[in-house]
Design an enzyme around this catalytic site. Structure first.
Site, PDB file in Angstrom:
ATOM      1  N   LYS A 264     -10.001 -45.161  56.996  1.00 27.81           N
ATOM      2  CA  LYS A 264     -10.367 -46.488  57.528  1.00 27.81           C
ATOM      3  C   LYS A 264      -9.772 -46.608  58.924  1.00 27.81           C
ATOM      4  O   LYS A 264      -8.552 -46.527  59.096  1.00 27.81           O
ATOM      5  CB  LYS A 264      -9.829 -47.595  56.618  1.00 27.81           C
ATOM      6  CG  LYS A 264      -9.940 -48.998  57.245  1.00 27.81           C
ATOM      7  CD  LYS A 264      -9.431 -50.100  56.317  1.00 27.81           C
ATOM      8  CE  LYS A 264      -9.407 -51.457  57.022  1.00 27.81           C
ATOM      9  NZ  LYS A 264      -8.908 -52.558  56.169  1.00 27.81           N
ATOM     10  N   ASP A 269      -8.081 -55.880  63.128  1.00 27.78           N
ATOM     11  CA  ASP A 269      -8.709 -56.672  62.066  1.00 27.78           C
ATOM     12  C   ASP A 269      -8.307 -58.140  62.208  1.00 27.78           C
ATOM     13  O   ASP A 269      -7.225 -58.538  61.791  1.00 27.78           O
ATOM     14  CB  ASP A 269      -8.277 -56.121  60.692  1.00 27.78           C
ATOM     15  CG  ASP A 269      -8.933 -56.871  59.534  1.00 27.78           C
ATOM     16  OD1 ASP A 269      -9.855 -57.666  59.784  1.00 27.78           O
ATOM     17  OD2 ASP A 269      -8.517 -56.631  58.375  1.00 27.78           O
ATOM     18  N   LYS A 276      -8.062 -64.446  59.783  1.00 25.65           N
ATOM     19  CA  LYS A 276      -6.715 -64.365  59.223  1.00 25.65           C
ATOM     20  C   LYS A 276      -5.816 -65.425  59.854  1.00 25.65           C
ATOM     21  O   LYS A 276      -6.072 -65.844  60.985  1.00 25.65           O
ATOM     22  CB  LYS A 276      -6.108 -62.988  59.556  1.00 25.65           C
ATOM     23  CG  LYS A 276      -6.672 -61.833  58.763  1.00 25.65           C
ATOM     24  CD  LYS A 276      -5.962 -60.541  59.138  1.00 25.65           C
ATOM     25  CE  LYS A 276      -6.508 -59.362  58.355  1.00 25.65           C
ATOM     26  NZ  LYS A 276      -6.256 -59.434  56.912  1.00 25.65           N
ATOM     27  N   ASP A 287      -4.437 -51.378  61.443  1.00 30.57           N
ATOM     28  CA  ASP A 287      -5.453 -51.283  60.392  1.00 30.57           C
ATOM     29  C   ASP A 287      -6.303 -50.012  60.535  1.00 30.57           C
ATOM     30  O   ASP A 287      -7.238 -49.802  59.774  1.00 30.57           O
ATOM     31  CB  ASP A 287      -6.329 -52.547  60.401  1.00 30.57           C
ATOM     32  CG  ASP A 287      -6.877 -52.893  59.026  1.00 30.57           C
ATOM     33  OD1 ASP A 287      -6.327 -52.398  58.022  1.00 30.57           O
ATOM     34  OD2 ASP A 287      -7.869 -53.644  58.961  1.00 30.57           O
ATOM     35  N   ASP A 346     -13.247 -60.579  55.848  1.00 27.81           N
ATOM     36  CA  ASP A 346     -11.962 -59.894  55.980  1.00 27.81           C
ATOM     37  C   ASP A 346     -11.849 -58.705  55.007  1.00 27.81           C
ATOM     38  O   ASP A 346     -10.951 -57.882  55.142  1.00 27.81           O
ATOM     39  CB  ASP A 346     -10.825 -60.898  55.737  1.00 27.81           C
ATOM     40  CG  ASP A 346      -9.485 -60.396  56.239  1.00 27.81           C
ATOM     41  OD1 ASP A 346      -9.467 -59.403  56.996  1.00 27.81           O
ATOM     42  OD2 ASP A 346      -8.458 -60.999  55.870  1.00 27.81           O
ATOM     43  N   GLU A 348     -13.346 -56.020  55.064  1.00 24.49           N
ATOM     44  CA  GLU A 348     -14.226 -55.150  55.861  1.00 24.49           C
ATOM     45  C   GLU A 348     -13.960 -53.676  55.642  1.00 24.49           C
ATOM     46  O   GLU A 348     -14.823 -52.845  55.873  1.00 24.49           O
ATOM     47  CB  GLU A 348     -14.075 -55.494  57.354  1.00 24.49           C
ATOM     48  CG  GLU A 348     -12.912 -54.807  58.099  1.00 24.49           C
ATOM     49  CD  GLU A 348     -11.526 -55.181  57.573  1.00 24.49           C
ATOM     50  OE1 GLU A 348     -11.416 -56.212  56.888  1.00 24.49           O
ATOM     51  OE2 GLU A 348     -10.574 -54.436  57.835  1.00 24.49           O
ATOM     52  N   ARG A 350     -13.610 -51.910  52.905  1.00 24.51           N
ATOM     53  CA  ARG A 350     -14.484 -51.297  51.894  1.00 24.51           C
ATOM     54  C   ARG A 350     -15.898 -51.135  52.422  1.00 24.51           C
ATOM     55  O   ARG A 350     -16.630 -50.252  51.979  1.00 24.51           O
ATOM     56  CB  ARG A 350     -14.433 -52.139  50.608  1.00 24.51           C
ATOM     57  CG  ARG A 350     -14.893 -53.558  50.778  1.00 24.51           C
ATOM     58  CD  ARG A 350     -14.358 -54.478  49.686  1.00 24.51           C
ATOM     59  NE  ARG A 350     -12.917 -54.710  49.812  1.00 24.51           N
ATOM     60  CZ  ARG A 350     -12.194 -55.422  48.959  1.00 24.51           C
ATOM     61  NH1 ARG A 350     -12.768 -55.973  47.900  1.00 24.51           N
ATOM     62  NH2 ARG A 350     -10.893 -55.587  49.143  1.00 24.51           N
TER      63      ARG A 350
HETATM   64  N1  BES Z   1      -6.528 -54.919  56.622  1.00 26.70           N
HETATM   65  C1  BES Z   1      -6.461 -55.823  55.555  1.00 26.70           C
HETATM   66  C2  BES Z   1      -5.419 -55.460  54.506  1.00 26.70           C
HETATM   67  C3  BES Z   1      -3.976 -55.400  54.969  1.00 26.70           C
HETATM   68  C4  BES Z   1      -3.120 -56.464  54.794  1.00 26.70           C
HETATM   69  C5  BES Z   1      -3.470 -54.239  55.531  1.00 26.70           C
HETATM   70  C6  BES Z   1      -1.800 -56.384  55.198  1.00 26.70           C
HETATM   71  C7  BES Z   1      -2.155 -54.156  55.940  1.00 26.70           C
HETATM   72  C8  BES Z   1      -1.316 -55.213  55.770  1.00 26.70           C
HETATM   73  C9  BES Z   1      -7.813 -55.908  54.836  1.00 26.70           C
HETATM   74  O1  BES Z   1      -8.922 -55.707  55.637  1.00 26.70           O
HETATM   75  C10 BES Z   1      -7.932 -57.281  54.256  1.00 26.70           C
HETATM   76  O2  BES Z   1      -7.881 -58.217  54.994  1.00 26.70           O
HETATM   77  N2  BES Z   1      -8.081 -57.367  52.941  1.00 26.70           N
HETATM   78  C11 BES Z   1      -8.219 -58.615  52.267  1.00 26.70           C
HETATM   79  C12 BES Z   1      -9.251 -58.448  51.189  1.00 26.70           C
HETATM   80  C13 BES Z   1      -9.659 -59.739  50.535  1.00 26.70           C
HETATM   81  C14 BES Z   1     -10.336 -60.647  51.520  1.00 26.70           C
HETATM   82  C15 BES Z   1     -10.570 -59.421  49.374  1.00 26.70           C
HETATM   83  C16 BES Z   1      -6.855 -58.989  51.681  1.00 26.70           C
HETATM   84  O3  BES Z   1      -6.113 -58.105  51.256  1.00 26.70           O
HETATM   85  O4  BES Z   1      -6.530 -60.166  51.678  1.00 26.70           O
HETATM   86 ZN    ZN Z   2      -8.591 -54.465  57.322  1.00 29.85          ZN
HETATM   87 ZN    ZN Z   3      -9.608 -57.427  56.642  1.00 33.38          ZN
END
Ligand code: BES
Ligand code: ZN
Ligand code: ZN
Length: 496
Positions: A264, A269, A276, A287, A346, A348, A350
């Site tokens: 990834k 992000d 966020k 990210d 967010d 993204e 996957r």
């Molecule tokens: N890049 C983030 C996950 C992340 C969080 C990485 C903290 C490193 C540190 C990812 O893209 C994300 O935002 N995931 C969401 C998914 C949710 C919306 C289903 C999450 O984990 O909140």
């Molecule tokens: Zn991300």
């Molecule tokens: Zn994200």
């Protein structure tokens, strides 16, 4: 920094800095340590006796210079002799180099006896890895206090043993691996305006010349469109930075199947329209840590030249919010034709990985591993101590768990139960990329990815928990961690 292995070293006052190890729970010194103890007037026995120094892993002690001693003496802990493991050596080497930096030494001589507990090749490798990783500091943007920059120029590892050549081989391997970890750290630490998908691709081009044996293929948005990578492109559409699927191929064995590494690479992000919160959002420059680990691993593969074929796919894009950004409610179709309703922009990672995995399937892979900072839920489950491993193949999961025991890059398994499919049902499309239910987020994310791997044995490493360290310890330094490189290089090279 030069790291050298030598078989013999005369102990003399002219040495600037001598470092030796001491085991815990025993006052018996290794013969190399005993010699240094004498040189420093018995100080090592004294600090042991007074229990000022216990010999625990990551512990160090600075000896005071005597009349006939070198300028500096460093003692480092090796933990319990009966349970000496490679990670203790890695941490010890890192602590020594950090201590030597504080003392502004230019050259360190580290002395070891043969470790009957750890194979000499592994010991040499772990020490070199620890030195490289421990010496890391990200100073790319500093213009002030340049005098704080690296003091240590050279480390000499003395290994007086019949298996010296194995140790020496391990040392050169460890330098390659340690440098690869530091490369991944550099990429993740770079400011997101300086590490766009374009700059990432240009950097990769510079990394592999003809001799490297690594071929590069770049899929731009036009080609991605033609291939039907609309899950990937949907994420990218909110940014003015062009996205790329970066493909690397290391194929020493013509016609044989390859290992697939998928990363990834979201270079920033914001969360997109599902934006966020501002707190710590700057950390989202990391990210792309999955892609950084994959690229760094390929740089090590190009140097170590394993017999195994390896292909890599990195999905590089920003996830921004703009008038052209993807909306919650949008429906996109991935390269394999599956349709996805965007519930949360967010989620993204996957989406970009769905197309990267589909593309990897076209590259004659026998098994695949993806690495991604995919879910915040991963940190909730594991803290910053381990990354999560999930997958569709018990054997592959177990081989990664075995690798992680040696590399010290901890992995912990989470389940891929079919019940998680319930979470990703959409009212309008084949799949939803997120749900209102936030529980089991790491399992959900992996279950979603499973839809894009067909029957190929596959594991998913969710490294969101380990992306960034806020405290330093041993070879772990503050900032972006370079997580995944140790495990991936060991996997590609078949080290077990
Ligand atoms: N890049 C983030 C996950 C992340 C969080 C990485 C903290 C490193 C540190 C990812 O893209 C994300 O935002 N995931 C969401 C998914 C949710 C919306 C289903 C999450 O984990 O909140
Ligand atoms: Zn991300
Ligand atoms: Zn994200």
């Amino acid at each position: 920094m030069i790291i050298k292995a030598v078989k013999k070293q005369v102990l003399a006052q002219s040495l600037e800095c001598v470092a030796v190890g001491v085991f815990e729970k025993t006052t018996q010194l290794m013969s190399s340590t005993e010699a240094v103890n004498t040189l420093f007037g018995g100080q090592i026995s004294a600090i042991q006796k007074k229990k000022v120094f216990k010999g625990k892993s990551k512990e160090t002690f600075v000896l005071s210079a005597g009349e006939k001693s070198p300028e500096w003496g460093l003692v480092f802990g090796l933990g319990d002799k009966d349970n000496l493991d490679v990670d203790t050596l890695r941490h010890a080497a890192a602590e020594v180099i950090k201590q030597a930096e504080r003392l502004r030494c230019k050259k360190i001589v580290m002395i070891f006896d043969d470790f009957s507990e750890v194979a000499p090749e592994m010991a040499g490798q772990a020490l070199a890895e620890g030195l490289e990783m421990g010496a890391y500091c990200f100073d790319h943007y500093r213009t002030q206090n340049q005098e704080d920059k690296h003091a240590v120029q050279e480390v000499v590892l003395v290994f007086e043993s019949a298996s010296f050549s194995k140790f020496e081989h391990g040392v050169s391997r460890g330098c390659v691996v340690g440098n690869a970890v530091n490369l991944a750290r550099d990429l993740a630490n770079m400011a997101p305006n300086d590490l766009t998908p374009q700059i990432f691709v240009d950097f990769a081009k510079g990394l592999f010349d003809k001799k490297s044996g690594v071929a590069i293929e770049i899929i731009d948005s036009k080609k991605a469109h033609a291939l039907g990578m609309n899950a990937f492109l949907g994420v990218a559409q909110g940014s003015i930075e062009p996205p790329y699927m970066l493909v690397l191929k290391y194929l020493p064995q013509k016609g044989k199947k390859a290992l697939g590494l998928i990363g990834k690479g979201v270079t920033f992000d914001t969360g997109g329209i599902s934006i966020k919160p501002s707190a710590k959002m700057s950390e989202m420059k990391g990210d792309m840590s999955g892609a950084a680990a994959v690229l760094a691993t390929m740089s090590a593969v190009a140097k170590l030249k394993p017999a195994q074929n390896v292909v890599a796919v990195m999905a590089l894009t920003e996830n921004m919010c703009s008038g052209n950004a993807q909306r919650p409610g949008d429906v996109v179709s991935a390269m394999n034709g599956k349709t996805i309703e965007i519930i949360n922009t967010d989620a993204e990672g996957r989406l970009v990985l769905a197309d990267a995995l589909c593309y990897a399937l076209t590259l004659n892979v026998k098994e695949m591993v993806d690495i991604a900072t995919l879910t915040g839920a991963c940190s909730v489950a594991l803290g910053d101590v381990a990354a999560a491993i999930l997958g569709n193949d018990e054997t592959l999961i177990n081989s990664f768990l075995a690798i992680s025991e040696i590399t010290g890059e901890k992995l912990w398994p989470l389940p891929l139960f079919d019940e998680y499919k319930e979470y990703m049902k959409s009212e309008v499309a084949d799949l939803a990329n997120a749900s209102e239910n936030r529980l089991g987020g790491t399992c959900y994310g992996a279950k979603f990815l499973e839809e894009f791997v067909n029957d190929v044995p596959w594991v998913h490493l969710d490294v969101a928990s380990m992306m960034h360290y806020s405290t330093a310890s041993g070879y772990r330094v503050k900032g972006m961690s370079g997580v995944g490189v140790l495990n991936l290089v060991a996997y590609c090279c078949g080290w077990k």
